[in-house]
Design an enzyme around this catalytic site. Structure first.
Site, PDB file in Angstrom:
ATOM      1  CE  LYS A 155     -55.891 -42.505 -56.458  1.00 51.46           C
ATOM      2  NZ  LYS A 155     -57.319 -42.711 -57.126  1.00 51.46           N
ATOM      3  CB  CYS A 166     -57.409 -48.137 -56.287  1.00 53.61           C
ATOM      4  SG  CYS A 166     -57.433 -48.188 -57.889  1.00 53.61           S
TER       5      CYS A 166
HETATM    6  N1  SAJ Z   1     -65.724 -52.798 -50.921  1.00 54.11           N
HETATM    7  C1  SAJ Z   1     -66.162 -53.273 -49.457  1.00 54.11           C
HETATM    8  N2  SAJ Z   1     -67.168 -52.708 -48.745  1.00 54.11           N
HETATM    9  C2  SAJ Z   1     -67.807 -51.620 -49.213  1.00 54.11           C
HETATM   10  C3  SAJ Z   1     -67.054 -51.024 -50.205  1.00 54.11           C
HETATM   11  C4  SAJ Z   1     -66.063 -51.627 -51.047  1.00 54.11           C
HETATM   12  O1  SAJ Z   1     -65.743 -54.541 -49.127  1.00 54.11           O
HETATM   13  O2  SAJ Z   1     -68.606 -50.939 -48.682  1.00 54.11           O
HETATM   14  C5  SAJ Z   1     -64.581 -53.569 -51.382  1.00 54.11           C
HETATM   15  C6  SAJ Z   1     -65.016 -53.777 -52.853  1.00 54.11           C
HETATM   16  O3  SAJ Z   1     -65.605 -55.130 -52.933  1.00 54.11           O
HETATM   17  C7  SAJ Z   1     -63.590 -53.962 -53.512  1.00 54.11           C
HETATM   18  C8  SAJ Z   1     -62.734 -53.047 -52.666  1.00 54.11           C
HETATM   19  O4  SAJ Z   1     -63.659 -52.520 -51.397  1.00 54.11           O
HETATM   20  O5  SAJ Z   1     -63.070 -55.264 -53.193  1.00 54.11           O
HETATM   21  C9  SAJ Z   1     -62.791 -51.541 -53.331  1.00 54.11           C
HETATM   22  O6  SAJ Z   1     -63.924 -51.159 -54.244  1.00 54.11           O
HETATM   23  P1  SAJ Z   1     -64.239 -49.759 -54.481  1.00 54.11           P
HETATM   24  O7  SAJ Z   1     -65.659 -49.755 -55.153  1.00 54.11           O
HETATM   25  O8  SAJ Z   1     -64.565 -49.035 -53.009  1.00 54.11           O
HETATM   26  O9  SAJ Z   1     -63.423 -48.863 -55.160  1.00 54.11           O
HETATM   27  P2  SAJ Z   1     -62.506 -49.328 -56.308  1.00 54.11           P
HETATM   28  O10 SAJ Z   1     -61.024 -49.893 -55.950  1.00 54.11           O
HETATM   29  O11 SAJ Z   1     -63.012 -49.825 -57.429  1.00 54.11           O
HETATM   30  O12 SAJ Z   1     -62.187 -47.464 -56.689  1.00 54.11           O
HETATM   31  C10 SAJ Z   1     -61.464 -46.801 -55.683  1.00 54.11           C
HETATM   32  C11 SAJ Z   1     -62.404 -45.290 -55.505  1.00 54.11           C
HETATM   33  N3  SAJ Z   1     -61.838 -44.735 -54.367  1.00 54.11           N
HETATM   34  C12 SAJ Z   1     -62.679 -44.088 -53.627  1.00 54.11           C
HETATM   35  O13 SAJ Z   1     -63.876 -44.601 -53.583  1.00 54.11           O
HETATM   36  C13 SAJ Z   1     -62.158 -43.558 -52.474  1.00 54.11           C
HETATM   37  C14 SAJ Z   1     -61.840 -44.712 -56.845  1.00 54.11           C
HETATM   38  O14 SAJ Z   1     -62.821 -43.446 -56.825  1.00 54.11           O
HETATM   39  C15 SAJ Z   1     -60.464 -44.416 -57.058  1.00 54.11           C
HETATM   40  O15 SAJ Z   1     -60.359 -43.616 -58.341  1.00 54.11           O
HETATM   41  C16 SAJ Z   1     -59.755 -45.739 -57.578  1.00 54.11           C
HETATM   42  O16 SAJ Z   1     -60.043 -46.646 -56.201  1.00 54.11           O
HETATM   43  C17 SAJ Z   1     -58.425 -45.476 -57.834  1.00 54.11           C
HETATM   44  O17 SAJ Z   1     -58.221 -45.836 -59.146  1.00 54.11           O
HETATM   45  O18 SAJ Z   1     -57.744 -45.091 -56.919  1.00 54.11           O
END
Ligand code: SAJ
Length: 418
Positions: A211, A265
């Protein structure tokens, strides 16, 4: 297995409880917050998540789900409580341990306890140890021991994406790690009731690290994109064009830069790895620092723009931590807006269709919350912080002749910040 008691009715616990209840199980949802318990008891929800309200309404009204302030005896206990960071960036596990202590009096032979909260390696064993201390009349597992304990204890990390939780809870593969093989098998039966993806068996410590590795992997990759955006600015090139062209290479897939990384997360979990292996986790630590620094960088770019004039207004589009959610936890956009408000009193406004009321933080920073059209009608600089769909659909005429600082690359072909 007929009943499940879910501890913590937050972003993961409530959808999981509702889903289990919709699969013919009797589910007791537990939360220490009276408001959450009342809302859910009335068939409502306290978080924004696609299709969740209808499902909760249904399972509350048919009696499959009920909400409580304290644990209720059940066949399975699922712990889905928060594991935040302390001020010195160490995992704060008190909610997990308190949940474990609260279920101990209700345990009986044949029960299973599954931890889902993101946790440092070794936490599942600590939960089993707490239960063993509280209940000397029952046997509990030790990692990799042989035999079948009275109460099974396992770890199964949630890995759903906010905004797609009900879909991903069912379709994603799950990784189930028991403290012993027998514990794994017992926990697997819980997930077989609602998971369509593969259920992958491992041990507890591996599942815990899996995780953390998933979210650290994403953080490191986003840090690369954020660092590249700053390098591109320095060379006066368009980072979005650089990424689009580099991604035409068959083995390159650069993620999107933004104002930093938020949410509860990805901005948090990598620190659990750094805390447990500070000498080894050098890249993971640096990635966190790069992503945290990006908010400061965006602030500096906007500040540079405003400093030349005493009156230029600034309107920030987006407060949430990512697109199309109302979640403000660890949001770099909120942090940037708050800092701008303090630095440029009376000049900063924010627009976010998912936020209906200015929080105390925004009020204290003197930031006005505006509707979409009011925001577009304002003079001065526009700062795009979140790629909410409504912003991506804004007519180009709204931006004509505008100074735009676009951290997400949706409003300007060139998203250079300065
Ligand atoms: N972000 C960027 N650039 C990108 C992708 C994301 O700047 O190309 C930023 C987003 O704007 C945001 C942050 O990253 O601020 C996180 O967003 P996210 O959509 O990547 O992820 P979370 O935090 O919503 O959810 C993550 C997910 N983990 C992964 O993709 C490895 C989800 O599957 C997990 O279940 C979740 O964390 C968790 O609960 O741990």
């Amino acid at each position: 297995m007929k009943s499940v008691c879910v501890l913590g009715l937050g972003y993961i616990g409530l959808p999981t409880a509702a889903l289990l209840a919709s699969r013919g199980l009797r589910v007791f949802g537990v939360d220490i917050d009276q408001r959450v318990v009342s809302t859910v008891s009335n068939g409502g929800i306290h978080i924004m998540e696609a299709d969740l309200e209808g499902l909760v309404q249904k399972v509350i009204s048919n009696g499959a789900l009920s909400a409580h302030l304290a644990p209720v005896p059940a066949d399975v206990f699922m712990i889905t409580v928060p594991t935040p960071l302390t001020h010195d960036r160490r995992p704060q596990l008190e909610y997990v341990f308190a949940a474990a202590r609260s279920i101990a009096p209700h345990l009986k032979k044949g029960n299973a306890v599954v931890l889902e909260s993101t946790s440092p390696v070794g936490t599942t064993q600590k939960v089993a140890d707490i239960l063993a201390e509280a209940r000397p009349d029952l046997s509990f597992p030790r990692q990799n021991q042989v035999g079948e304990p009275d109460v099974a204890v396992a770890y199964c990390p949630e890995r759903v994406l906010p905004g797609r939780i009900l879909i991903e809870l069912v379709d994603n593969d799950r990784c189930v790690g028991g403290l012993t093989l027998a514990c794994t098998e017992r926990a697997v039966t819980v997930y077989e009731t609602f998971v369509r993806g593969a259920i992958l068996r491992t041990n507890a410590a591996t599942a815990e690290l899996v995780k953390l590795a998933e979210n650290a992997f994403r953080d490191v990759n986003i840090a690369f994109a954020n660092e590249l955006s700053m390098v591109a600015d320095k060379h006066e090139t368009d980072v979005w064009e650089v990424i689009a062209l580099a991604n035409r290479h068959p083995r390159v897939n650069i993620l999107k830069p933004g104002p930093g990384v938020g949410g509860h997360c990805i901005a948090v979990d990598p620190w659990f790895i750094v805390d447990s292996a500070p000498q080894e986790a050098r890249l993971i630590r640096t990635a966190r620092e790069v992503n945290d620094h990006k908010a400061q960088y965006v602030f500096d770019c906007v500040a540079k723009h405003l400093e030349g004039s005493q009156s230029t207004l600034v309107t920030c589009f987006g407060l949430a931590f990512k697109a199309d959610v109302d979640d403000l936890r660890e949001s770099p956009s909120l942090e940037i807006v708050e800092r701008l408000g303090h630095a440029f009193p009376g000049r900063v406004a924010a627009v976010d269709p998912f936020v209906s009321k200015a929080s105390a933080v925004l009020k204290a920073a003197g930031v006005t919350l505006l509707g979409l059209e009011e925001g577009f009608a304002r003079d001065g600089v526009f700062v795009l912080l979140v790629d909410h769909t409504v912003f991506t659909r804004a007519s180009p005429s709204k931006l004509e002749g505008r100074a735009v600082i676009d951290t997400r690359g949706i409003w300007r072909k060139s998203a250079k910040l300065n």
